[in-house]
Motif scaffolding. Structure first.
Motif, PDB file in Angstrom:
ATOM      1  N   LYS A  39       0.848  -1.191   0.000  1.00 42.85           N
ATOM      2  CA  LYS A  39       0.000   0.000   0.000  1.00 42.85           C
ATOM      3  C   LYS A  39       0.884   1.242   0.000  1.00 42.85           C
ATOM      4  O   LYS A  39       1.039   1.918   1.022  1.00 42.85           O
ATOM      5  CB  LYS A  39      -0.920  -0.004   1.222  1.00 42.85           C
ATOM      6  CG  LYS A  39      -1.887  -1.170   1.226  1.00 42.85           C
ATOM      7  CD  LYS A  39      -2.768  -1.132   2.440  1.00 42.85           C
ATOM      8  CE  LYS A  39      -3.687  -2.349   2.431  1.00 42.85           C
ATOM      9  NZ  LYS A  39      -4.487  -2.429   3.645  1.00 42.85           N
ATOM     10  N   PRO A  40       1.482   1.572  -1.160  1.00 46.20           N
ATOM     11  CA  PRO A  40       2.417   2.710  -1.196  1.00 46.20           C
ATOM     12  C   PRO A  40       1.749   4.046  -0.869  1.00 46.20           C
ATOM     13  O   PRO A  40       2.396   4.944  -0.352  1.00 46.20           O
ATOM     14  CB  PRO A  40       2.968   2.685  -2.621  1.00 46.20           C
ATOM     15  CG  PRO A  40       2.026   1.862  -3.413  1.00 46.20           C
ATOM     16  CD  PRO A  40       1.366   0.923  -2.461  1.00 46.20           C
ATOM     17  N   ILE A 118       7.839  -6.393  -6.657  1.00 44.44           N
ATOM     18  CA  ILE A 118       7.669  -6.402  -8.109  1.00 44.44           C
ATOM     19  C   ILE A 118       7.318  -7.808  -8.577  1.00 44.44           C
ATOM     20  O   ILE A 118       8.042  -8.760  -8.292  1.00 44.44           O
ATOM     21  CB  ILE A 118       8.958  -5.950  -8.828  1.00 44.44           C
ATOM     22  CG1 ILE A 118       9.351  -4.544  -8.394  1.00 44.44           C
ATOM     23  CG2 ILE A 118       8.777  -6.010 -10.340  1.00 44.44           C
ATOM     24  CD1 ILE A 118      10.689  -4.093  -8.932  1.00 44.44           C
ATOM     25  N   ASP A 119       6.203  -7.914  -9.281  1.00 39.73           N
ATOM     26  CA  ASP A 119       5.818  -9.165  -9.933  1.00 39.73           C
ATOM     27  C   ASP A 119       6.230  -9.076 -11.394  1.00 39.73           C
ATOM     28  O   ASP A 119       5.966  -8.086 -12.068  1.00 39.73           O
ATOM     29  CB  ASP A 119       4.306  -9.388  -9.847  1.00 39.73           C
ATOM     30  CG  ASP A 119       3.851  -9.691  -8.430  1.00 39.73           C
ATOM     31  OD1 ASP A 119       4.638 -10.265  -7.671  1.00 39.73           O
ATOM     32  OD2 ASP A 119       2.696  -9.345  -8.092  1.00 39.73           O
ATOM     33  N   LYS A 120       6.893 -10.117 -11.879  1.00 39.43           N
ATOM     34  CA  LYS A 120       7.356 -10.153 -13.267  1.00 39.43           C
ATOM     35  C   LYS A 120       6.523 -11.190 -14.015  1.00 39.43           C
ATOM     36  O   LYS A 120       6.427 -12.342 -13.597  1.00 39.43           O
ATOM     37  CB  LYS A 120       8.829 -10.527 -13.311  1.00 39.43           C
ATOM     38  CG  LYS A 120       9.435 -10.558 -14.687  1.00 39.43           C
ATOM     39  CD  LYS A 120      10.932 -10.781 -14.542  1.00 39.43           C
ATOM     40  CE  LYS A 120      11.541 -11.387 -15.755  1.00 39.43           C
ATOM     41  NZ  LYS A 120      12.958 -11.682 -15.567  1.00 39.43           N
ATOM     42  N   LYS A 134       5.259  -5.241 -12.666  1.00 44.54           N
ATOM     43  CA  LYS A 134       4.258  -4.427 -11.980  1.00 44.54           C
ATOM     44  C   LYS A 134       4.540  -4.458 -10.489  1.00 44.54           C
ATOM     45  O   LYS A 134       4.941  -5.489  -9.952  1.00 44.54           O
ATOM     46  CB  LYS A 134       2.843  -4.982 -12.205  1.00 44.54           C
ATOM     47  CG  LYS A 134       2.305  -4.781 -13.583  1.00 44.54           C
ATOM     48  CD  LYS A 134       0.871  -5.253 -13.644  1.00 44.54           C
ATOM     49  CE  LYS A 134       0.262  -4.890 -14.980  1.00 44.54           C
ATOM     50  NZ  LYS A 134      -1.180  -5.147 -14.990  1.00 44.54           N
ATOM     51  N   GLY A 135       4.295  -3.322  -9.836  1.00 43.29           N
ATOM     52  CA  GLY A 135       4.449  -3.286  -8.383  1.00 43.29           C
ATOM     53  C   GLY A 135       5.037  -1.994  -7.890  1.00 43.29           C
ATOM     54  O   GLY A 135       4.800  -0.923  -8.448  1.00 43.29           O
ATOM     55  N   THR A 136       5.834  -2.098  -6.841  1.00 47.25           N
ATOM     56  CA  THR A 136       6.457  -0.946  -6.188  1.00 47.25           C
ATOM     57  C   THR A 136       7.963  -1.145  -6.168  1.00 47.25           C
ATOM     58  O   THR A 136       8.439  -2.191  -5.757  1.00 47.25           O
ATOM     59  CB  THR A 136       5.938  -0.814  -4.735  1.00 47.25           C
ATOM     60  OG1 THR A 136       4.522  -0.691  -4.763  1.00 47.25           O
ATOM     61  CG2 THR A 136       6.538   0.378  -4.040  1.00 47.25           C
ATOM     62  N   ASP A 155      12.029   8.266  -3.362  1.00 53.87           N
ATOM     63  CA  ASP A 155      12.590   8.185  -4.708  1.00 53.87           C
ATOM     64  C   ASP A 155      12.186   6.847  -5.312  1.00 53.87           C
ATOM     65  O   ASP A 155      11.738   5.949  -4.624  1.00 53.87           O
ATOM     66  CB  ASP A 155      14.111   8.386  -4.709  1.00 53.87           C
ATOM     67  CG  ASP A 155      14.884   7.259  -4.052  1.00 53.87           C
ATOM     68  OD1 ASP A 155      14.261   6.362  -3.467  1.00 53.87           O
ATOM     69  OD2 ASP A 155      16.118   7.271  -4.113  1.00 53.87           O
ATOM     70  N   GLY A 156      12.293   6.737  -6.594  1.00 51.93           N
ATOM     71  CA  GLY A 156      11.875   5.517  -7.271  1.00 51.93           C
ATOM     72  C   GLY A 156      10.440   5.624  -7.743  1.00 51.93           C
ATOM     73  O   GLY A 156       9.917   6.717  -7.956  1.00 51.93           O
ATOM     74  N   ASN A 157       9.801   4.472  -7.901  1.00 54.42           N
ATOM     75  CA  ASN A 157       8.459   4.435  -8.490  1.00 54.42           C
ATOM     76  C   ASN A 157       7.512   3.613  -7.621  1.00 54.42           C
ATOM     77  O   ASN A 157       7.635   2.396  -7.547  1.00 54.42           O
ATOM     78  CB  ASN A 157       8.555   3.822  -9.893  1.00 54.42           C
ATOM     79  CG  ASN A 157       7.297   3.998 -10.691  1.00 54.42           C
ATOM     80  OD1 ASN A 157       6.239   4.302 -10.153  1.00 54.42           O
ATOM     81  ND2 ASN A 157       7.400   3.797 -11.984  1.00 54.42           N
ATOM     82  N   PRO A 158       6.529   4.275  -6.966  1.00 50.17           N
ATOM     83  CA  PRO A 158       5.584   3.520  -6.155  1.00 50.17           C
ATOM     84  C   PRO A 158       4.557   2.741  -6.983  1.00 50.17           C
ATOM     85  O   PRO A 158       3.888   1.860  -6.472  1.00 50.17           O
ATOM     86  CB  PRO A 158       4.894   4.600  -5.307  1.00 50.17           C
ATOM     87  CG  PRO A 158       5.067   5.850  -6.068  1.00 50.17           C
ATOM     88  CD  PRO A 158       6.333   5.704  -6.854  1.00 50.17           C
ATOM     89  N   HIS A 159       4.429   3.084  -8.269  1.00 55.75           N
ATOM     90  CA  HIS A 159       3.456   2.422  -9.142  1.00 55.75           C
ATOM     91  C   HIS A 159       4.136   1.968 -10.434  1.00 55.75           C
ATOM     92  O   HIS A 159       3.811   2.427 -11.525  1.00 55.75           O
ATOM     93  CB  HIS A 159       2.290   3.361  -9.473  1.00 55.75           C
ATOM     94  CG  HIS A 159       1.620   3.904  -8.252  1.00 55.75           C
ATOM     95  ND1 HIS A 159       0.838   3.129  -7.438  1.00 55.75           N
ATOM     96  CD2 HIS A 159       1.648   5.129  -7.694  1.00 55.75           C
ATOM     97  CE1 HIS A 159       0.386   3.866  -6.438  1.00 55.75           C
ATOM     98  NE2 HIS A 159       0.874   5.079  -6.562  1.00 55.75           N
TER      99      HIS A 159
END
Length: 188
Positions: A39-40, A118-120, A134-136, A155-159
């Motif tokens: 839950k980012p 992260i799901d690949k 997909k993921g955080t 920093d980075g990508n929550p979505h």
């Protein structure tokens, strides 16, 4: 016989890629502090409540960290300087200014909290193999001076939602030609 193997491999690629599409298949999951990545939005809301000047212990408590939180990485002096001023260059005008700067850096500590969930997935679309993630994939950078917060930023990508595709012919090329298998077959 050798021509048959190459012809069969090319035929398999054509048959597999003849307009068919497959359902995405989960192939791996990367996790680091996954409980924060589920839950980012909640984590980002918690970060908004934290303010400069808070004691380090209170910051960790507000974020919900455990006593020995995994993946809470120390930043070195260069990392602390980059976190506080980016890629700025410090050019002291004298020895006194250099000493003051070094003293300030000595009082500062930096941490980066790694959050990965992260799901690949892999699936076939037309004549391509698509890899989707997909993921955080984010972190929280924190800098403390004398054990009080002076900087906190995500920093980075929550979505995270990225995809890369490779043609089946490209995969065949990589598997056969780059590895040297096809040259043995084709030139004999």
């Amino acid at each position: 016989m050798k021509r048959f193997i190459v012809g069969a491999a090319i035929a398999a690629v054509v048959v597999l890629g003849a307009g068919c599409a497959s359902k995405p298949m989960l192939v791996s999951t990367q996790e680091a502090n996954a409980e924060f990545g589920r839950k980012p939005e909640e984590l980002l809301a918690q970060i908004e409540k934290i303010h400069k000047g808070m004691p380090e212990v209170d910051v960790y408590r507000a974020l919900g960290f455990k006593d020995r939180q995994p993946n809470l990485v120390f930043l070195d002096t260069t990392g602390v300087q980059q976190a506080t001023c980016g890629n700025c260059r410090f050019e002291p005008k004298g020895l006194a200014e250099l000493k003051e700067h070094e003293d300030t850096l000595a009082r500062r500590t930096g941490r980066r909290f790694v959050i990965t969930l992260i799901d690949k997935y892999v699936y076939i679309k037309g004549t391509s193999v698509v890899e989707q993630k997909k993921g955080t994939d984010m972190g929280i950078v924190m800098v403390f001076e004398d054990k009080r917060l002076i900087l906190m930023r995500p920093d980075g990508n929550p979505h995270l939602d990225t995809s890369e595709s490779t043609t089946l012919f490209g995969l065949l090329y990589d598997a056969l030609v780059k590895k040297g298998l096809a040259t043995l077959i084709l030139f004999r």
